[in-house]
Design a protein around this motif. Structure first.
Motif, mmCIF file in Angstrom:
data_model
loop_
_atom_site.group_PDB
_atom_site.id
_atom_site.type_symbol
_atom_site.label_atom_id
_atom_site.label_comp_id
_atom_site.label_asym_id
_atom_site.label_seq_id
_atom_site.Cartn_x
_atom_site.Cartn_y
_atom_site.Cartn_z
ATOM 1 N N UNK A 1 0.383 -0.787 0.247
ATOM 2 C CA UNK A 1 -0.216 0.573 -0.536
ATOM 3 C C UNK A 1 1.115 0.963 -0.063
ATOM 4 N N UNK A 2 1.991 0.731 0.567
ATOM 5 C CA UNK A 2 3.217 2.431 0.062
ATOM 6 C C UNK A 2 4.417 2.345 -0.441
ATOM 7 N N UNK A 3 4.178 2.132 -2.085
ATOM 8 C CA UNK A 3 5.094 1.424 -2.906
ATOM 9 C C UNK A 3 6.508 2.787 -2.793
ATOM 10 N N UNK B 1 -8.669 5.094 3.462
ATOM 11 C CA UNK B 1 -8.248 5.454 2.145
ATOM 12 C C UNK B 1 -8.823 7.223 2.540
ATOM 13 N N UNK B 2 -7.394 7.952 2.404
ATOM 14 C CA UNK B 2 -8.048 9.345 2.776
ATOM 15 C C UNK B 2 -7.691 10.096 0.614
ATOM 16 N N UNK B 3 -8.582 11.194 0.977
ATOM 17 C CA UNK B 3 -7.933 11.853 -0.496
ATOM 18 C C UNK B 3 -6.166 12.281 -1.000
ATOM 19 N N UNK B 4 -5.836 12.137 0.243
ATOM 20 C CA UNK B 4 -4.324 12.896 0.380
ATOM 21 C C UNK B 4 -3.608 11.118 -0.269
ATOM 22 N N UNK B 5 -3.772 10.456 0.529
ATOM 23 C CA UNK B 5 -3.381 8.506 0.016
ATOM 24 C C UNK B 5 -3.646 8.794 -1.647
ATOM 25 N N UNK B 6 -5.071 9.120 -2.034
ATOM 26 C CA UNK B 6 -5.322 8.854 -3.717
ATOM 27 C C UNK B 6 -4.216 9.134 -4.551
ATOM 28 N N UNK B 7 -3.937 10.727 -4.221
ATOM 29 C CA UNK B 7 -2.681 12.041 -4.953
ATOM 30 C C UNK B 7 -1.814 10.999 -4.771
ATOM 31 N N UNK B 8 -1.440 10.580 -3.976
ATOM 32 C CA UNK B 8 0.041 9.830 -3.226
ATOM 33 C C UNK B 8 -0.014 9.261 -4.640
ATOM 34 N N UNK C 1 1.723 5.886 -9.973
ATOM 35 C CA UNK C 1 1.155 5.463 -10.704
ATOM 36 C C UNK C 1 1.899 6.290 -12.126
ATOM 37 N N UNK C 2 1.614 7.578 -12.216
ATOM 38 C CA UNK C 2 1.814 8.587 -13.535
ATOM 39 C C UNK C 2 3.298 8.418 -13.452
ATOM 40 N N UNK C 3 4.386 8.575 -12.212
ATOM 41 C CA UNK C 3 5.728 8.595 -12.752
ATOM 42 C C UNK C 3 6.124 7.606 -13.098
ATOM 43 N N UNK C 4 5.885 5.981 -12.731
ATOM 44 C CA UNK C 4 6.119 4.597 -13.088
ATOM 45 C C UNK C 4 5.840 4.750 -14.691
#
Length: 215
Positions: A79-81, A182-189, A194-197
């Motif tokens: 949950x924390x890649x 899960x929070x909105x902040x978590x989703x942004x991370x 995912x975008x960076x990968x």
């Protein structure tokens, strides 16, 4: 295996556990190693010497296995890649990265209906109302929500020795004190990672194609 199962407080024990894991897999003609909670086992190096030794041992085992046993499939979940050492995620190790998002409305409805199957509910019980209130809920959150909503009616049924129907009110009571994990902040991370990968994979694919074209 869970990352936390391999990690030991005793010096050198974690590395032995990692070595034993790959040794056992090497005995098989075909093997799958699935590591849950990867971040607890393979954190970024440079902060903790014990973690650094674990990561180094793990990398050595993976690199050694690539030539010895091509029939090994290595899978991991976290949950924390962003907390995992970058060397672990490079090509040839954990080559593919698959982002599994939170369940959408259709998936949440399926999970709730599955959990409430064969459970006595009121005639006006509306799954759609619960779905609308669980937007940030994970699969585990949905499961716990349903279990908690059944508790009070079950206890009442035992006390009164009769069937007690579950209503939307039972779910509303739980939702007031049970927020999503899960929070909105978590989703942004997650979205950023995912975008960076994806961006990195596109650059690598472009570089590979360029090199092949030159040949």
């Amino acid at each position: 295996v869970k990352g936390s199962d391999i990690v030991s407080k005793w010096v050198g024990e974690s590395e032995k556990n990692i070595s034993a894991l790959f040794t056992e897999a090497n005995k098989q003609d075909r093997a799958i190693i699935f590591i849950d909670e990867m971040d607890s086992l393979l954190g970024k190096r440079g902060v903790d010497t014990h973690n650094d030794k674990r990561v180094n041992e793990f990398l050595q085992q993976i690199d050694g296995f690539s030539g010895q046993n091509p029939n090994l499939l290595l899978l991991g979940a976290t949950n924390r890649p962003w907390d995992i050492d970058s060397a672990v995620l490079r090509s040839g190790r954990f080559s593919q990265k698959i982002y599994i998002p939170l369940p959408d409305a259709e998936a949440r409805q399926f999970m709730i209906e599955k959990s409430m199957k064969n459970v006595p509910v009121a005639k006006d019980f509306d799954v759609g109302k619960i779905v609308a209130k669980t937007e940030l809920f994970s699969g585990a959150d949905i499961e716990e929500l349903c279990d908690r909503a059944k508790d009070e009616p079950l206890l009442k049924a035992i006390e009164e020795d009769k069937v007690v129907l579950i209503t939307n009110t039972d779910f509303d009571k739980v939702l007031k004190v049970f927020p999503p994990s899960v929070t909105e902040a978590d989703l942004k991370l997650f979205d950023k990672f995912n975008a960076d990968i994806n961006s990195l994979l596109k650059r690598r694919a472009k570089a590979t194609k360029k090199a092949e074209d030159k040949k």
